[in-house]
Scaffold this active site. Structure first.
Site, PDB file in Angstrom:
ATOM      1  CB  SER A  49      -9.301  -5.716  -5.106  1.00  0.00           C
ATOM      2  OG  SER A  49      -8.976  -6.573  -4.026  1.00  0.00           O
ATOM      3  CD  GLU A  58      -2.442  -4.240   4.528  1.00  0.00           C
ATOM      4  OE1 GLU A  58      -1.362  -3.650   4.381  1.00  0.00           O
ATOM      5  OE2 GLU A  58      -3.119  -4.678   3.571  1.00  0.00           O
ATOM      6  N   GLY A  91      -6.778  -6.478  -0.913  1.00  0.00           N
ATOM      7  CA  GLY A  91      -5.989  -7.686  -1.155  1.00  0.00           C
ATOM      8  C   GLY A  91      -6.813  -8.944  -1.343  1.00  0.00           C
ATOM      9  CG  HIS A 142      -3.253   0.672   5.000  1.00  0.00           C
ATOM     10  ND1 HIS A 142      -3.431  -0.672   5.201  1.00  0.00           N
ATOM     11  CD2 HIS A 142      -3.396   0.887   3.669  1.00  0.00           C
ATOM     12  CE1 HIS A 142      -3.667  -1.243   4.022  1.00  0.00           C
ATOM     13  NE2 HIS A 142      -3.645  -0.320   3.085  1.00  0.00           N
ATOM     14  CD  GLU A 172      -6.887   1.565   1.013  1.00  0.00           C
ATOM     15  OE1 GLU A 172      -6.402   1.281  -0.077  1.00  0.00           O
ATOM     16  OE2 GLU A 172      -6.307   1.373   2.093  1.00  0.00           O
ATOM     17  CE  LYS A 231      -1.292  -3.124   0.740  1.00  0.00           C
ATOM     18  NZ  LYS A 231      -2.504  -3.891   0.925  1.00  0.00           N
ATOM     19  N   GLY A 261      -2.464  -1.478  -3.924  1.00  0.00           N
ATOM     20  CA  GLY A 261      -1.475  -2.373  -3.318  1.00  0.00           C
ATOM     21  C   GLY A 261      -0.902  -3.310  -4.366  1.00  0.00           C
ATOM     22  N   GLY A 262      -1.477  -4.503  -4.469  1.00  0.00           N
ATOM     23  CA  GLY A 262      -0.964  -5.571  -5.335  1.00  0.00           C
ATOM     24  C   GLY A 262      -0.607  -5.115  -6.748  1.00  0.00           C
ATOM     25  CG  ASN A 273       0.372   0.726   0.631  1.00  0.00           C
ATOM     26  OD1 ASN A 273       1.529   0.630   1.043  1.00  0.00           O
ATOM     27  ND2 ASN A 273      -0.683   0.402   1.365  1.00  0.00           N
TER      28      ASN A 273
HETATM   29  P1  PGA Z   1      -4.821  -3.906  -2.725  1.00  0.00           P
HETATM   30  O1  PGA Z   1      -4.345  -2.965  -1.493  1.00  0.00           O
HETATM   31  O2  PGA Z   1      -4.833  -3.027  -3.948  1.00  0.00           O
HETATM   32  O3  PGA Z   1      -3.783  -4.993  -2.793  1.00  0.00           O
HETATM   33  O4  PGA Z   1      -6.167  -4.402  -2.382  1.00  0.00           O
HETATM   34  C1  PGA Z   1      -4.810  -1.649  -1.374  1.00  0.00           C
HETATM   35  C2  PGA Z   1      -4.269  -1.040  -0.112  1.00  0.00           C
HETATM   36  O5  PGA Z   1      -4.122  -1.741   0.878  1.00  0.00           O
HETATM   37  O6  PGA Z   1      -3.965   0.176  -0.044  1.00  0.00           O
END
Ligand code: PGA
Length: 251
Positions: free
Chosen positions: A211, A98, A174, A96, A168, A12, A232-233, A10
C-alpha cells in the site's frame, strides 16, 4: 544491483499490450531526469516485448513477475530464465506473497526459482513478509529469517549477488493498511542484521512494499534502511507513480 533508490512498479495481472505501451511511455518520460532514483517495471509476460521496445535507450529497467529454473521443458504455464533474457529482462520477482498465498508456492519452490534466475544472470527481487497472525503472535522475525534461509543458501552456492530484497507485510498488500514507520524500521533492520550474520556479505537493498502511495512514501523512504519501494496499485496510475519518483528524488 544498483546504488540508487528504486521505485518498482509491480503491474501484477494488469495492462495488456496497448495499455502497457501507454504507461511505459509515460514512465520513460518521467524517468528522464532522475538523479538518484531508478524506475523499474514488471508487466505481464505478454506485454514484456512492448515494454522492451518502449524503454529502449532509457534508464527504465523491466522484468518479469515470475521465472522457472529450467531452460525449457514440460512445465505448462511457466517461463524460463533464457526466455526472459531473450526479452532483455533485468530481473524477475520471486516469492511475492500472492505467489506464496494464492498459488501456494513453498520456500523450496521459491528457492529453485531464485537459483534458476541467478544462475542464468537474471537479477532477483526476492519478496518476504509476514501475515497478520504471525505478526500478532510475535513471530515476525522468525518468519522473515525462515523465508531468507533458502535465499542465503542459493547466494552461497551460486556466489551471485545480483538481487534486491523486498519486505512486504502480507496484511499491507493491496489493503490500504501500511505498516507503521516503527514496524518497517524494525523489520528492515532485522533483515539487514540477519543477512550479515548469515552470509558475511553486505545486505542488498531492501524495498518496502504494501500500500505504498504518494501519501505515505516520504516518511517511508526517509528511513535509512529503506532502499525503495515495490508498488502495486499506485504504479498503475502515472500521476501517482510520478509523485513517488519525485518523493524519492527529494529524499
Ligand atoms: P500494493 O502491492 O502496493 O497494491 O499494496 C504491492 C505489491 O504487491 O508488491
Amino acid at each position: 544491483m544498483t546504488e540508487h533508490k528504486l521505485v518498482v512498479g509491480n503491474w501484477k495481472m494488469n495492462l495488456g499490450i496497448s495499455k502497457a505501451r501507454e504507461l511505459a511511455e509515460k514512465v520513460v518520460k518521467l524517468s528522464s531526469d532522475l538523479k538518484q532514483t531508478e524506475a523499474w517495471i514488471a508487466p505481464v509476460f505478454t506485454s514484456l516485448a512492448t515494454v522492451a521496445e518502449v524503454t529502449k535507450g532509457s534508464s527504465v529497467k523491466y522484468g518479469a513477475q515470475n521465472v522457472h529454473w529450467a531452460d525449457s521443458g514440460a512445465f505448462t504455464g511457466e517461463i524460463s530464465p533464457s526466455m526472459l533474457q531473450e526479452l532483455g529482462c533485468s530481473f524477475a520477482i520471486v516469492g511475492h506473497s500472492e505467489r506464496r498465498h494464492i498459488f501456494l508456492e513453498t520456500d523450496e519452490l521459491i528457492s529453485k526459482r531464485a537459483e534458476g534466475a541467478l544462475k542464468a544472470g537474471i537479477g532477483l527481487i526476492y519478496c518476504i513478509g509476514e501475515t497478520l497472525p504471525v505478526r500478532e503472535n510475535g513471530q515476525t522475525n522468525e518468519l522473515l529469517a525462515s523465508q531468507l534461509e533458502p535465499l542465503v543458501k542459493v547466494v552461497e552456492e551460486t556466489g551471485v549477488k545480483d538481487l534486491v530484497l523486498a519486505y512486504e507485510p502480507v496484511w499491507a498488500i493491496g489493503t490500504g493498511k501500511v505498516a507503521t514507520i516503527g514496524e518497517i524500521e524494525q523489520a528492515h533492520s532485522f533483515i539487514q542484521e540477519h543477512w550479515k550474520n548469515k552470509t558475511n556479505l553486505d545486505c542488498p537493498l531492501i524495498l518496502y512494499g504494501g500500500s505504498v502511495s504518494p501519501d505515505n512514501y516520504a516518511e517511508i523512504v526517509a528511513l535509512e534502511q529503506v532502499g525503495g519501494a515495490l508498488v502495486g496499485g499506485a504504479s498503475l496510475v502515472a500521476e501517482k507513480f510520478s509523485t513517488l519518483l519525485t518523493i524519492s528524488e527529494q529524499r
